[in-house]
Write an enzyme that holds these catalytic residues in place. Structure first.
Site, PDB file in Angstrom:
ATOM      1  N   ASP A   1       3.857  -4.973  -1.506  1.00 53.91           N
ATOM      2  CA  ASP A   1       3.639  -6.355  -1.062  1.00 53.91           C
ATOM      3  C   ASP A   1       4.505  -6.676   0.155  1.00 53.91           C
ATOM      4  OD1 ASP A   1       2.523  -8.854  -1.122  1.00 53.91           O
ATOM      5  OD2 ASP A   1       3.641  -9.564  -2.867  1.00 53.91           O
TER       6      ASP A   1
ATOM      7  N   ASN B   1       3.143  -7.035   3.536  1.00 53.52           N
ATOM      8  CA  ASN B   1       2.615  -6.589   4.841  1.00 53.52           C
ATOM      9  C   ASN B   1       2.363  -7.772   5.779  1.00 53.52           C
ATOM     10  OD1 ASN B   1       2.553  -4.101   3.637  1.00 53.52           O
ATOM     11  ND2 ASN B   1       0.325  -3.918   3.551  1.00 53.52           N
TER      12      ASN B   1
ATOM     13  N   TRP C   1       5.587  -9.258   7.067  1.00 52.08           N
ATOM     14  CA  TRP C   1       6.186  -8.311   8.026  1.00 52.08           C
ATOM     15  C   TRP C   1       5.550  -8.515   9.403  1.00 52.08           C
ATOM     16  CZ3 TRP C   1       4.513  -4.447  11.269  1.00 52.08           C
ATOM     17  CH2 TRP C   1       5.481  -3.545  11.733  1.00 52.08           C
TER      18      TRP C   1
ATOM     19  N   ARG D   1      -1.940 -10.116  10.789  1.00 44.31           N
ATOM     20  CA  ARG D   1      -1.689  -9.507   9.476  1.00 44.31           C
ATOM     21  C   ARG D   1      -2.109  -8.041   9.406  1.00 44.31           C
ATOM     22  NH1 ARG D   1      -0.728 -12.724   5.190  1.00 44.31           N
ATOM     23  NH2 ARG D   1      -1.694 -11.186   3.848  1.00 44.31           N
TER      24      ARG D   1
ATOM     25  N   HIS E   1      -0.615  -4.291   7.658  1.00 40.68           N
ATOM     26  CA  HIS E   1      -1.273  -3.306   6.785  1.00 40.68           C
ATOM     27  C   HIS E   1      -1.215  -1.917   7.414  1.00 40.68           C
ATOM     28  CE1 HIS E   1      -2.393  -6.608   4.312  1.00 40.68           C
ATOM     29  NE2 HIS E   1      -3.327  -7.093   5.122  1.00 40.68           N
TER      30      HIS E   1
ATOM     31  N   LEU F   1       2.072  16.654  -6.891  1.00 42.90           N
ATOM     32  CA  LEU F   1       2.078  15.215  -7.170  1.00 42.90           C
ATOM     33  C   LEU F   1       0.665  14.677  -7.346  1.00 42.90           C
ATOM     34  CD1 LEU F   1       3.725  12.414  -7.003  1.00 42.90           C
ATOM     35  CD2 LEU F   1       3.002  12.395  -4.617  1.00 42.90           C
TER      36      LEU F   1
END
Ligand code: IPE
Ligand code: IPE
Ligand code: MG
Length: 238
Positions: free
Chosen positions: A13, A15, A18, A26, A30, A124
């Protein structure tokens, strides 16, 4: 001695905030978030974590402005396509969980191709929760459970129920990290976090570095998980 969690899940959370801080739209937040995903994945693999799961897009996120939703979908396609080679090189298995029927065809196709290609990888396991919500998951599990004739007329069986959740076969998260200072679950994993340790940090997702990840792991290893037992019982078992 460091206690490494088997499954770490992250609510990525911050993005938008920022981007705003840098005077950008925005979507640039992302985009910067994708780089943080790369770092986190690399670090999880280095640390020997078995499962890294990431909340990338919630059911509720469909209600964001159309241009942001479209921008995010475009970014998913680009990111998945751009990262497949690295995933293969690093032996990472890629999976997507959520109500993918709602995703644009292009995104669905990219996901299936990458899931198939990385399926044999034994390192992983990276799980991306897309178009996901915890309540959706419980309801879809309940629907499938009720259709199972072998379960008719018997009391509800917890293990069987779990086998219908979209996360069947994946161990519940040991550690949940949420960035950006928000301290809520936002309809993410609900059932599966019954005994998860929570870690909240003010760091915005695009700034989340390997050092920040390490801090979360350090806090995790200092926690004592009691599962309802007393401290004495837990220590006697050690
Ligand atoms: C998280 O960042 C990414 C998604 C939910 C897709 P946000 O976009 O929620 O960023 P803030 O919370 O507005 O800062
Ligand atoms: C949660 O973040 C969803 C993801 C990180 C994908 P939001 O930013 O959508 O959550 P709320 O709405 O602030 O709770
Ligand atoms: Mg947010």
């Amino acid at each position: 001695m460091n206690n490494i969690p088997r499954h770490v899940t992250i609510i990525m959370d911050g993005n938008g905030r920022w981007a705003k801080k840098q005077g950008l739209k925005r979507i640039f937040g992302h985009k910067a978030g994708v780089e943080a995903v790369r770092q986190a994945t690399e670090y999880a693999a280095e640390k020997g974590i078995d499962y890294l799961s990431l909340f990338a897009f919630s059911e509720e996120n469909w209600n964001r402005p159309q241009d942001e939703v479209m921008g995010l979908m475009e970014l998913m396609v680009e990111a998945i396509a751009g990262e497949t080679k690295t995933l293969m090189k690093n032996n990472v298995r890629f999976r997507v969980i959520g109500d993918t029927s709602k995703l644009p065809d292009r995104v669905k196709e990219k996901i299936s191709a990458t899931e198939e290609q990385t399926a044999p990888n034994k390192g992983l396991c990276m799980i991306v929760f897309l178009s996901y919500s915890g309540k959706w998951d419980i309801i879809q599990a309940m629907e499938r459970y009720m259709k199972d004739d072998t379960l008719k007329n018997s009391p509800v069986n917890q293990e069987k129920f779990e086998s219908y959740l979209s996360t069947a076969g994946i161990p519940d998260p040991d550690l949940l990290i949420r960035t950006s200072g928000e301290q809520r679950i936002s309809n993410y994993l609900l059932w599966q976090v019954a005994y998860t340790e929570f870690y909240f940090t003010d760091v915005l997702w695009p700034d989340f570095s390997k050092t920040d990840f390490q801090k979360a792991l350090d806090v995790f290893s200092s926690r004592e998980r009691r599962y309802g037992k007393t401290e004495e019982q837990v220590n006697n078992l050690k």
